[in-house]
Design an enzyme around this catalytic site. Structure first.
Site, short mmCIF file in Angstrom:
data_model
loop_
_atom_site.label_atom_id
_atom_site.label_comp_id
_atom_site.label_asym_id
_atom_site.label_seq_id
_atom_site.Cartn_x
_atom_site.Cartn_y
_atom_site.Cartn_z
N ASP A 1 0.83 -1.21 0.00
CA ASP A 1 0.00 0.00 0.00
C ASP A 1 0.86 1.26 0.00
O ASP A 1 1.78 1.40 0.82
CB ASP A 1 -0.89 -0.02 1.24
CG ASP A 1 -2.07 0.93 1.14
OD1 ASP A 1 -1.87 2.10 0.75
OD2 ASP A 1 -3.20 0.52 1.45
N SER B 1 -7.41 4.20 -0.66
CA SER B 1 -7.17 2.75 -0.69
C SER B 1 -8.45 1.96 -0.94
O SER B 1 -8.41 0.89 -1.54
CB SER B 1 -6.54 2.29 0.63
OG SER B 1 -5.22 2.78 0.75
N THR C 1 -8.11 -1.89 2.28
CA THR C 1 -7.65 -2.82 1.25
C THR C 1 -8.15 -4.24 1.49
O THR C 1 -8.81 -4.81 0.62
CB THR C 1 -6.13 -2.78 1.11
OG1 THR C 1 -5.73 -1.46 0.74
CG2 THR C 1 -5.66 -3.76 0.04
N GLU D 1 -1.25 -7.92 1.94
CA GLU D 1 -1.00 -6.48 1.93
C GLU D 1 0.06 -6.08 2.96
O GLU D 1 -0.07 -6.40 4.14
CB GLU D 1 -2.27 -5.69 2.24
CG GLU D 1 -2.03 -4.18 2.09
CD GLU D 1 -3.11 -3.30 2.70
OE1 GLU D 1 -3.28 -2.18 2.21
OE2 GLU D 1 -3.79 -3.74 3.65
N ASP E 1 2.21 2.53 3.48
CA ASP E 1 1.33 3.69 3.32
C ASP E 1 1.34 4.57 4.57
O ASP E 1 1.42 5.80 4.47
CB ASP E 1 -0.09 3.19 3.05
CG ASP E 1 -1.12 4.29 3.02
OD1 ASP E 1 -1.07 5.12 2.10
OD2 ASP E 1 -1.99 4.32 3.92
N ASP F 1 -2.07 0.25 -4.51
CA ASP F 1 -3.32 0.93 -4.85
C ASP F 1 -3.07 2.38 -5.27
O ASP F 1 -3.85 2.96 -6.02
CB ASP F 1 -4.30 0.88 -3.67
CG ASP F 1 -3.59 1.08 -2.32
OD1 ASP F 1 -2.39 1.41 -2.32
OD2 ASP F 1 -4.23 0.88 -1.28
N HIS F 2 -1.96 2.95 -4.78
CA HIS F 2 -1.60 4.34 -5.09
C HIS F 2 -0.23 4.60 -4.48
O HIS F 2 0.30 3.75 -3.76
CB HIS F 2 -2.62 5.32 -4.48
CG HIS F 2 -2.85 5.07 -3.02
ND1 HIS F 2 -1.93 5.42 -2.05
CD2 HIS F 2 -3.87 4.46 -2.37
CE1 HIS F 2 -2.38 5.05 -0.87
NE2 HIS F 2 -3.56 4.46 -1.03
#
Length: 363
Positions: free
Chosen positions: A42, A83, A136, A253, A258, A300-301
């Site tokens: 993430d 997310s 997520t 994950e 993140d 996801d980003h």
């Protein structure tokens, strides 16, 4: 035999070998996987991956991939995704609004790949270093209009059919204000629940499901004693899910890369990604040995607008830096290995990850 004839025979042989090798490569690339392992770090962009290479004492497992693509990550509501919308793009193949968990823009539930495969008798698993009800992981088994509804997301786990899950979030399952005891409810459904430790050597029974809720909220940081949880949980998940000869789907994950980005904390971010990289090595080793497993690694980003700049103009000294405490709109990479991995090269929307997985697992 004349030199001309020798060269002619040699040329024919080279053409034959080339055609044979091309045929072999094409066959390998077109082979469909039996299993898919989707790994999500993430908030990870290329700078994060570069940092894990520079600061890791071991060779990066990202370098073992041959097929690499890029995804565009915008959601239906915003240029910069969160997310929840980002994970729903992977799990359900739709663009939806920021905050949506497995629902479309009208808040209507959309079937996820995990649910589809459960109906087809595949085994499924979800592992995270966040709460198991976080955006997520939740987007793969739950359907709620907003990501903060973790009590409701926890309830959705009961009807998900997931065969193996591991993460934090115990407080959403027991000692709830509504007095529901979801741990007991999961046990009634046949889950073997563990709330304090995970033993990677545990013998997994084929006819049982397993759930691990090892922290009240998210799991601790790797810098604060989480240890080998992600590695051990993935090892145990593979042991359980691989018992199914039909095949399996596992989402893993590395949630807290993140969180390090949001905190603009380079040490936090990098340590989490190095931990993720270690698990990546485990998964790739499994896939290489198995031969029927597709590994997809993405994010996801990107979070933090993270970069590796020169420290005071010194081009031989790195200074990790951030441009935001939030997410960014930059494309993020997709790494793939195994049967069908060539499909994931190129540039495409994040929803195409779902489309490609569905295509490869089509009956």
């Amino acid at each position: 035999m004349s030199l001309r004839r020798i060269l002619r025979c040699f040329s024919i042989a080279i053409v034959f070998v080339t055609i044979s090798c091309a045929s072999t490569v094409t066959t390998a690339q077109n082979k469909k996987p039996k299993n898919i392992i989707l790994m999500i770090a993430d908030g990870t962009g290329l700078s994060q991956i570069s940092a894990s290479q520079f600061y890791n004492s071991q060779p990066s497992n990202y370098e073992r991939f041959k097929n690499i693509g890029l995804i565009k990550t915008s959601s239906s509501s915003d240029l910069i995704t969160d997310s929840a919308a980002g994970a729903t793009a992977f799990s359900a193949g739709i663009k939806t609004y920021n905050g949506a968990i497995g629902v479309n823009t009208d808040t209507i539930a959309v079937p996820t790949i995990l649910e589809d495969l459960e109906k087809r008798q595949f085994s499924t698993g979800v592992i995270a270093t966040s709460t198991i009800t976080h955006a997520t992981p939740g987007s793969f088994y739950a359907h709620q209009k907003f990501r903060k509804m973790e009590l409701e997301i926890a309830e959705d786990l009961l009807t998900s059919g997931v065969d193996f899950f591991a993460g934090g979030g115990r407080k959403f399952f027991e000692n709830r204000e509504d007095k529901l005891n979801l741990v007991a409810a999961l046990e009634d459904l046949g889950y073997v629940m563990q709330l304090d430790r995970l033993d990677p050597s545990k013998r997994m029974k084929k006819n049982e499901k397993y759930g691990y809720l090892l922290a009240d909220a998210g799991m601790p940081k790797i810098l604060e004693g989480r240890g080998s949880f992600l590695y051990d949980a993935t090892k145990l998940g593979l042991k359980k899910l691989s018992q199914n000869k039909k095949g399996f789907f596992l989402m893993v994950e590395g949630s807290q890369v993140d969180w390090g980005g949001h905190n603009n904390d380079a040490e936090y971010l990098i340590s989490e990604l190095i931990d993720f990289d270690t698990v990546l090595g485990l998964v790739l080793d499994y896939a290489e040995k198995d031969g029927n497993t597709l590994v997809i690694v993405t994010a996801d980003h990107e979070t933090g607008g993270f970069t590796l700049a020169a420290d005071n103009g010194n081009y031989n000294k790195l200074k990790p830096s951030f441009s935001t405490g939030g997410h960014s709109a930059t494309m993020v990479p997709v790494f793939s290995y195994g049967p069908g991995s060539s499909l994931f090269s190129g540039i495409y929307e994040n929803t195409a990850v779902y489309d490609k997985m569905k295509r490869l697992l089509k009956e």
